[in-house]
Design an enzyme around this catalytic site. Sequence first.
Site, PDB file in Angstrom:
ATOM      1  N   SER A  96      12.026   7.681   8.079  1.00 45.98           N
ATOM      2  CA  SER A  96      13.090   8.704   7.997  1.00 45.98           C
ATOM      3  C   SER A  96      12.577  10.076   8.412  1.00 45.98           C
ATOM      4  CB  SER A  96      13.618   8.794   6.560  1.00 45.98           C
ATOM      5  OG  SER A  96      12.571   9.224   5.708  1.00 45.98           O
ATOM      6  N   ARG A 146      11.821  -0.729   6.354  1.00 46.99           N
ATOM      7  CA  ARG A 146      11.111  -2.022   6.307  1.00 46.99           C
ATOM      8  C   ARG A 146      11.488  -2.918   7.475  1.00 46.99           C
ATOM      9  NH1 ARG A 146      15.192  -1.896   2.757  1.00 46.99           N
ATOM     10  NH2 ARG A 146      16.574  -3.714   2.546  1.00 46.99           N
ATOM     11  N   GLU A 226      12.902  -5.608  -2.162  1.00 47.39           N
ATOM     12  CA  GLU A 226      13.956  -4.796  -1.540  1.00 47.39           C
ATOM     13  C   GLU A 226      15.067  -5.628  -0.909  1.00 47.39           C
ATOM     14  OE1 GLU A 226      12.701  -1.192   0.612  1.00 47.39           O
ATOM     15  OE2 GLU A 226      10.659  -1.712   0.034  1.00 47.39           O
ATOM     16  N   HIS A 242     -10.775 -13.011 -12.215  1.00 50.21           N
ATOM     17  CA  HIS A 242     -11.597 -12.418 -13.263  1.00 50.21           C
ATOM     18  C   HIS A 242     -10.755 -11.795 -14.364  1.00 50.21           C
ATOM     19  CE1 HIS A 242     -15.297 -13.137 -10.967  1.00 50.21           C
ATOM     20  NE2 HIS A 242     -14.463 -13.037  -9.946  1.00 50.21           N
ATOM     21  N   LYS A 334      14.933   9.358  -4.898  1.00 50.86           N
ATOM     22  CA  LYS A 334      14.543  10.398  -3.933  1.00 50.86           C
ATOM     23  C   LYS A 334      15.402  11.641  -4.130  1.00 50.86           C
ATOM     24  CE  LYS A 334      12.443   7.658  -0.242  1.00 50.86           C
ATOM     25  NZ  LYS A 334      12.471   7.233   1.151  1.00 50.86           N
TER      26      LYS A 334
HETATM   27  O1  PA5 Z   1      11.767   0.340   2.328  1.00 51.38           O
HETATM   28  C1  PA5 Z   1      12.107   1.473   1.991  1.00 51.38           C
HETATM   29  O2  PA5 Z   1      13.248   1.931   2.161  1.00 51.38           O
HETATM   30  C2  PA5 Z   1      11.082   2.363   1.339  1.00 51.38           C
HETATM   31  O3  PA5 Z   1       9.959   1.651   0.940  1.00 51.38           O
HETATM   32  C3  PA5 Z   1      10.728   3.492   2.306  1.00 51.38           C
HETATM   33  O4  PA5 Z   1      10.016   3.000   3.410  1.00 51.38           O
HETATM   34  C4  PA5 Z   1       9.912   4.557   1.563  1.00 51.38           C
HETATM   35  O5  PA5 Z   1      10.695   5.114   0.554  1.00 51.38           O
HETATM   36  C5  PA5 Z   1       9.439   5.650   2.488  1.00 51.38           C
HETATM   37  O6  PA5 Z   1      10.488   6.131   3.303  1.00 51.38           O
HETATM   38  P1  PA5 Z   1      10.187   6.369   4.840  1.00 51.38           P
HETATM   39  O7  PA5 Z   1       9.742   5.045   5.359  1.00 51.38           O
HETATM   40  O8  PA5 Z   1      11.473   6.825   5.417  1.00 51.38           O
HETATM   41  O9  PA5 Z   1       9.117   7.397   4.874  1.00 51.38           O
END
Ligand code: PA5
Length: 340
Positions: A96, A146, A226, A242, A334
């Site tokens: 982002s 992702r 997610e 361990h 966020k």
């Molecule tokens: O999968 C997601 O939405 C999060 O894990 C984001 O990747 C994370 O919050 C970081 O955001 P960005 O990838 O926009 O920096």
Amino acid sequence: MLDEAAIRKVDRSGIVRDLAALPDQLIRGLAIGGGLGPLAVGRRVTVVGMGGSAIAGEVLAAWLGAERGLPLAVVKDSVLPAWVGDGDLVVAVSYSGNTLETLAATREAVVRGCDLVGLSSGGTLGDLCRGRGYPFGSLPSGLQPRAAFGTLLGALAGLHDANVHGEVRQAAEIVRDLGKPLGPSVAAARNPAKKLAQKLRGRTPIVYATPTYAPVARRWQTELNEMAKVLAWASVLPEADHNELVGWDGDAAARRFAPVFLRDPAEAEDHARMMDATRDLIKRRTKIEEVRAKGPSLLSRMLSTVQLGDFTSVYLAVLRKVDPTPVAVIGKLKDRLAKT
Ligand code: PA5
């Protein structure tokens, strides 16, 4: 339950198509990173990023470390370690471009006199890099972070030399072939991802891996979190032998969990022995799953294992009737942190 129509109905924005685009994304990412030049060659490199943006750096770092002897550190924090300093290359990765932790670490890198490269689809990171003249790789927008894994990994690899580019290109074509049986149009009886999703349904996955595959296991965890909206964890051997092993031995809840062992056919002999022994002990307590990585090179095996986990997590979402795309609670957090 997992035919194409059922998948389309639950996966409303079609994130499964983005996952299937992994090979094309790798190639596109290489062009983006490669277009900035071999900035990472012969440098101490630190990638800063969070979540879906960081994981590409972690997978690349594990492969570069294991096969190329190239150290690449990944920092998932707003605070840079004290050892990152003047002359180091810091690659700020935020899909982002607006993630608070990544921006804080990036600003700190600027203050410390590091060389900076930015990778994002825009946002504040894009503005910062463009405004100050730092090299910047502009990623195609409109995806979940992702779901841009391939582009991110390709772009990071693109900052390295031509040999690394060649390996990524080769792996992309192998992953393209290996991904065919995983797609939504392939029936569950012939589709390993659909079969695995059915086995994981109703249980809490714990994904086990050896250190090189630790980020692959972590990617499985985060995709299950997610996409399928379930709790899941990743755990690494030999360390888990361990401590965590004792939990398996004594916890009456063991049957609720689904251990998934990620195995590489070329794993070191001592790793193979400990994976076998751990699996055999745990399978007395619950049903285990074992995934054998496919592909002629380590990178192709790591990426094809990522791909299997990605598809499995979407199919688990479909079985649970939850849209795999939205991650509303991350947005809520966020927003709250941005106000404080
Ligand atoms: O999968 C997601 O939405 C999060 O894990 C984001 O990747 C994370 O919050 C970081 O955001 P960005 O990838 O926009 O920096």
